[in-house]
Structure formats: C-alpha cells, structure tokens
Write a protein that holds these residues in place. Sequence first.
Motif: not given
Length: 424
Positions: A17-26, A101-104, A410-413
């Motif tokens: 589940c490595g981080p996605v490269l250079a994505q931005t929030s919608d 998310k882990a805190a939830e 999908r979860e991270l997106r």
Amino acid sequence: MTAIRAMVTGISLACLCGPVLAQTSDIVTPTETAETQDPQAQLLGGVAAVVNDEVISISDVAQRARLLLVTLGVQPTQENLQQLLPRALEDLIDERLQLQKAAEFDLEVSDADIDASIQDMARQNSTDIEGMYQVLRQSGINPETLREQMRAEIAWRRIMSGLYGSRIRISQLQISSLLDRIESDAGKTQYQLAEIFLFAPTEQDKQQVLEGANVIVQQLSQGARFELAAQQYSNSPTAAVGGDLGWVSPTELDPDVQEVLANTEPPALTSPIVVDDGVYIYAIRAKQDGQTGPKMVTLMQVLSPDNQRAALNAFKLAGHSCNDVEAAAAEEEGLVYASLGEVGEDVLTDQVAMAIRNVPEGSASDIIDTPAGPALLYVCDRVQSGFEMPSREQIEDRLFGQQIALQSQRELRDLKREATIIRR
C-alpha cells in the motif's frame, strides 16, 4: 556514500500500500494556487501543508526528500533535493491520512513494533539500530523521519489486512487459469522485467504522476538502483521484491507496454509509459526468443522391495511432502527412499508419465509397479526448461497481492477525496 548505500540496500520502506506519487486532493481551497505549490515557495514558510487540521512542516518535507535520496543510494544535492520536494510532500500527506484512519480504528503502532522492524533491517545489514541511526545522522537525517514513515506503513498494512485480508478469496480456478496462460506463453518471446507502477486514477493525477516519474527516471539514469526505487516508489505488489517480474510474456502486459517492448533492445530502462490507471517504468533486463526445451520434473521415490502395498498406502495417506518424505521413510521398516533428481518429461516411461501427470507439486502418485517393487513417486517441482513456471502458491500470492494493492489504492484515493488538504 558507499556505506549509506550498503546500509539501505536491505531496507524495504515500501509495502503493498505504498504512497501514491504526486497526487492531489480533489478538494482544493481557494487559497491554493500554483504559486503556493511551487517547491521554491515552500522553502519560504514554516508550513508545507495542512491535512485535516494537522500540520506538515517544511522541515518534515526536507527531511523526507533527503531520506528518499539516501534510500535510493543517490548523493543528495541541492538540485535533486529540490526535485523531490513535491514527491516528499505527497508522501507525507498520504501518511497523515493513513494515520488519521488508524486513529478512527483506535489502532496504535507502538514504539516496540517500530523498533522490531528497524532491528530486522539492521540485522539484514549486519549492524544494530544505533548503527543504522548513525548512518542516517551522518546524512543529515533525523532517525524520527524513518520511524514515522514506518509507523504509517505498519498501521496502513494492518488496516488493509483487517478490512480485506479475510474477504479476498483466490479460487483454484483463478490459479489454474493463470498458470495455463503462463504455460501456453512459455514457447513465445519472453522478457525479463522489473517494474515501477505509479497509481493515477484520473487525468489530473496522470499529469502530476508523469512529472514525478520523469524525476525517478532521471535518478535511475544517474545511478540509483532500480530495486530500491521500486521498493520506495512503486504501488505494485512487486514493490516488496524490488519490482522483479521475472520472465513474462508480452501478452500479460498492457498493450502500450507491449509496443515499447517490441521497439526496445535490452538491457534498457524505459521512459514513463502512461496506461489507463497510472504510469509504468520498466527495466528490460533480457529477452529470449521462446525456444524452450522439455518440461523438467523433480521426483522422489518411496519403494517397497518386499511388496508391502498396505504400508505404501498408509505412507501416502499420512500426507508426507517432499520436505519430510526422506526422514519419514527412514522410520518405516521395509520402505526405501531414493531421490530421482530432475528429469525431462520427454525421457519418462509412459507408465511414470501417466502416473504423475495430474499429481500436484509436493504430493504422491498412486502406487506404480517397478522392476524393484511397488513404489510411490513424489512430484516436488515442475519447470519448463528455459522458463521457470511459478508454483500454485506463488500464483495465489501474486493474485492476493494484486487484490490487496487495488483495495489499498481505492481506500487512499477515497481518503484524499474526502480530506481537506491545504498546500502552502
């Protein structure tokens, strides 16, 4: 730098589940402009981003960029540090979301959990935790930078395992279907490949990810090791093994990738290849023309010279595998073990070939009659000469990893879509 490179060779900082490269929030706030996202502008303030009211500092970003370079085995310079600032920021944003998310779920990663993982890394590099920390400090990196990255990775891995690990079912039909396809392609042109896959589900993401992919290719061209880059950057399940795909047929790959392979002579590093859901970078290591020899099978035999069929039947029903059959046979009076080694199926007698045809690896055939007496044949391995067929277990792991990786992406997106992310 040689010592640093040796130190990080055994460090796998990426997971499925490595981080996605250079994505931005919608979700983009009115105050977020192209100017405020410029790496040079980031250096002028103390806050790089705010993720759901949680601050990421400029110092955090600079430390992560330096860690990325050291992990790749590249000497940090002002130029390459500047290039990696956007990537480092996006990694930290992803990790903040993962920890939130882990805190939830009230999921906590203890210092002992992190210490255990770092100790494993240190052991692989013939040192201890303090020795590893010393190498990081010599490179200007606070060890907490590594610890916090690992905290997020461990937490996210546990979340994905808890949410989806028990739900994913890989059927025997799926495994057999993929094995049949691989075997049918064994006589065709094969490429030995390693991959870096960068997930980008939208057109906006693709443009930003493509820019990051070009930076990765530049670092690889300057001497960064591909397997370390795959461990650090790739969103594919193969990240855990340095991106290694082994020998594959082009038909297993995206059509756009097939076209690049057809026009490239190995060894070579491809430019970024844009596909429907992201961007690929391939290391093309070798090519073979598909001329394959006979299938090879590794056999073990348990023989009863005294014609004790009942003893052989009982031995088979005991469920011994190739790992313990020799020791088990030694404890049975009247049974004799022999390793037959690896032989080509084209030289087997019809009787033996028929007896083992449908026997799974690690299992025994029905009793066959031989000149020396009745015997069981244990099938320990099958490979196509010139091409190594994966085992059913490896295929199952591959399919499971693909499903976990897809769910993770999908979860991270979705987390990024729902988050309020302000880049300063």
